[in-house]
Write a protein that holds these residues in place. Sequence first.
Motif, PDB file in Angstrom:
ATOM      1  N   PHE A  23       0.991  -1.310   0.064  1.00 23.15           N
ATOM      2  CA  PHE A  23       0.022  -0.062  -0.168  1.00 23.15           C
ATOM      3  C   PHE A  23       0.761   1.278  -0.038  1.00 23.15           C
ATOM      4  CE2 PHE A  23      -3.335  -2.564   2.159  1.00 23.15           C
ATOM      5  CZ  PHE A  23      -4.285  -2.580   0.959  1.00 23.15           C
ATOM      6  N   ILE A  24       2.011   1.302   0.685  1.00 23.25           N
ATOM      7  CA  ILE A  24       2.872   2.560   0.857  1.00 23.25           C
ATOM      8  C   ILE A  24       4.434   2.027   0.340  1.00 23.25           C
ATOM      9  CG2 ILE A  24       1.531   3.629   2.355  1.00 23.25           C
ATOM     10  CD1 ILE A  24       3.716   2.982   4.590  1.00 23.25           C
ATOM     11  N   THR A  25       4.825   3.290   0.043  1.00 23.94           N
ATOM     12  CA  THR A  25       6.569   2.916  -0.303  1.00 23.94           C
ATOM     13  C   THR A  25       7.116   3.799   0.227  1.00 23.94           C
ATOM     14  OG1 THR A  25       6.324   4.431  -2.286  1.00 23.94           O
ATOM     15  CG2 THR A  25       5.790   2.293  -2.800  1.00 23.94           C
ATOM     16  N   GLY A  26       8.511   3.933  -0.077  1.00 23.22           N
ATOM     17  CA  GLY A  26       9.461   4.991   0.811  1.00 23.22           C
ATOM     18  C   GLY A  26       8.967   6.325   0.069  1.00 23.22           C
ATOM     19  N   GLU A  27       8.618   6.255  -1.157  1.00 19.27           N
ATOM     20  CA  GLU A  27       8.251   7.518  -1.622  1.00 19.27           C
ATOM     21  C   GLU A  27       6.917   8.185  -0.654  1.00 19.27           C
ATOM     22  OE1 GLU A  27       7.237   7.401  -5.786  1.00 19.27           O
ATOM     23  OE2 GLU A  27       9.565   6.793  -5.961  1.00 19.27           O
ATOM     24  N   ASP A  28       5.897   7.438  -0.294  1.00 19.62           N
ATOM     25  CA  ASP A  28       4.952   7.985   0.614  1.00 19.62           C
ATOM     26  C   ASP A  28       5.589   8.436   1.902  1.00 19.62           C
ATOM     27  OD1 ASP A  28       2.714   7.173  -1.109  1.00 19.62           O
ATOM     28  OD2 ASP A  28       3.455   5.137  -0.830  1.00 19.62           O
ATOM     29  N   LEU A  29       6.446   7.774   2.509  1.00 18.18           N
ATOM     30  CA  LEU A  29       6.946   8.201   3.772  1.00 18.18           C
ATOM     31  C   LEU A  29       7.755   9.395   3.558  1.00 18.18           C
ATOM     32  CD1 LEU A  29       8.422   4.945   5.206  1.00 18.18           C
ATOM     33  CD2 LEU A  29       6.199   5.932   5.589  1.00 18.18           C
ATOM     34  N   ILE A  30       8.622   9.814   2.391  1.00 17.79           N
ATOM     35  CA  ILE A  30       9.019  11.150   2.128  1.00 17.79           C
ATOM     36  C   ILE A  30       8.088  12.021   1.805  1.00 17.79           C
ATOM     37  CG2 ILE A  30      10.463  12.105   0.304  1.00 17.79           C
ATOM     38  CD1 ILE A  30      12.031   9.532   0.065  1.00 17.79           C
ATOM     39  N   ALA A  31       6.982  11.799   1.166  1.00 13.57           N
ATOM     40  CA  ALA A  31       6.061  12.666   0.916  1.00 13.57           C
ATOM     41  C   ALA A  31       5.208  13.289   2.322  1.00 13.57           C
ATOM     42  CB  ALA A  31       4.820  12.070   0.138  1.00 13.57           C
ATOM     43  N   ALA A  32       5.094  12.241   3.283  1.00 18.29           N
ATOM     44  CA  ALA A  32       4.554  12.667   4.777  1.00 18.29           C
ATOM     45  C   ALA A  32       5.626  13.403   5.623  1.00 18.29           C
ATOM     46  CB  ALA A  32       4.305  11.279   5.200  1.00 18.29           C
ATOM     47  N   GLY A  33       7.137  13.513   4.819  1.00 14.44           N
ATOM     48  CA  GLY A  33       7.845  14.411   5.659  1.00 14.44           C
ATOM     49  C   GLY A  33       9.030  13.697   6.435  1.00 14.44           C
ATOM     50  N   LEU A  34       9.108  12.492   6.227  1.00 14.38           N
ATOM     51  CA  LEU A  34      10.016  11.684   6.968  1.00 14.38           C
ATOM     52  C   LEU A  34      11.486  11.672   6.061  1.00 14.38           C
ATOM     53  CD1 LEU A  34       8.139   8.589   7.860  1.00 14.38           C
ATOM     54  CD2 LEU A  34       8.832  10.606   9.087  1.00 14.38           C
ATOM     55  N   LYS A  35      12.477  11.723   6.609  1.00 19.11           N
ATOM     56  CA  LYS A  35      13.684  11.733   6.144  1.00 19.11           C
ATOM     57  C   LYS A  35      14.004  10.248   5.885  1.00 19.11           C
ATOM     58  CE  LYS A  35      15.045  16.408   6.554  1.00 19.11           C
ATOM     59  NZ  LYS A  35      14.280  16.848   5.676  1.00 19.11           N
ATOM     60  N   LEU A  65      -0.229   3.242  10.293  1.00 19.89           N
ATOM     61  CA  LEU A  65       0.550   2.473  10.999  1.00 19.89           C
ATOM     62  C   LEU A  65       1.886   2.812  10.769  1.00 19.89           C
ATOM     63  CD1 LEU A  65       1.135  -0.280  12.610  1.00 19.89           C
ATOM     64  CD2 LEU A  65       1.080  -1.465  10.608  1.00 19.89           C
ATOM     65  N   ALA A  66       2.381   3.272   9.762  1.00 20.33           N
ATOM     66  CA  ALA A  66       3.801   3.782   9.592  1.00 20.33           C
ATOM     67  C   ALA A  66       4.130   4.850  10.367  1.00 20.33           C
ATOM     68  CB  ALA A  66       4.026   4.191   7.980  1.00 20.33           C
ATOM     69  N   MET A  67       3.258   5.837  10.538  1.00 19.82           N
ATOM     70  CA  MET A  67       3.369   6.888  11.494  1.00 19.82           C
ATOM     71  C   MET A  67       3.525   6.710  12.904  1.00 19.82           C
ATOM     72  SD  MET A  67       3.610   9.486   9.239  1.00 19.82           S
ATOM     73  CE  MET A  67       4.331   8.501   8.306  1.00 19.82           C
ATOM     74  N   GLU A  68       2.741   5.492  13.397  1.00 23.92           N
ATOM     75  CA  GLU A  68       2.757   5.256  14.731  1.00 23.92           C
ATOM     76  C   GLU A  68       4.254   4.449  14.848  1.00 23.92           C
ATOM     77  OE1 GLU A  68      -0.584   2.333  15.065  1.00 23.92           O
ATOM     78  OE2 GLU A  68      -1.916   4.072  15.206  1.00 23.92           O
ATOM     79  N   GLN A  69       4.823   3.906  13.842  1.00 21.94           N
ATOM     80  CA  GLN A  69       6.201   3.117  14.278  1.00 21.94           C
ATOM     81  C   GLN A  69       7.113   4.318  14.443  1.00 21.94           C
ATOM     82  OE1 GLN A  69       6.352  -0.196  14.009  1.00 21.94           O
ATOM     83  NE2 GLN A  69       4.203   0.024  13.801  1.00 21.94           N
ATOM     84  N   ILE A  70       7.126   5.600  13.976  1.00 20.84           N
ATOM     85  CA  ILE A  70       8.370   6.404  14.512  1.00 20.84           C
ATOM     86  C   ILE A  70       7.996   7.164  15.587  1.00 20.84           C
ATOM     87  CG2 ILE A  70       8.693   6.896  11.795  1.00 20.84           C
ATOM     88  CD1 ILE A  70       7.269   9.375  12.097  1.00 20.84           C
ATOM     89  N   LYS A  71       6.611   7.152  16.193  1.00 20.73           N
ATOM     90  CA  LYS A  71       6.885   7.908  17.338  1.00 20.73           C
ATOM     91  C   LYS A  71       7.495   7.222  18.552  1.00 20.73           C
ATOM     92  CE  LYS A  71       1.964   9.424  16.535  1.00 20.73           C
ATOM     93  NZ  LYS A  71       0.477   9.307  16.690  1.00 20.73           N
TER      94      LYS A  71
END
Length: 74
Positions: A23-35, A65-71
Amino acid sequence: TLISKLNETLDAMARTDFAPPPFITGEDLIAAGLKPGKLFKQILNTVYDAQLEDRVTSKPDAMKLAMEQIKPAG
């Protein structure tokens, strides 16, 4: 017979690419502001495992779920 039909079905499944795209890729994480960093692969693997286990069933669920992993814990 039932066994031969099951074997035919299993053989057909083995020849197909039945793993769904994530469902998501690294590009999605980058687009969400993650480095990009060492946690990217871990986050993506965790989310994809959840997808394969039907614990997430959509891109928004996967991103949550991805965002929960970085908290930080606590």
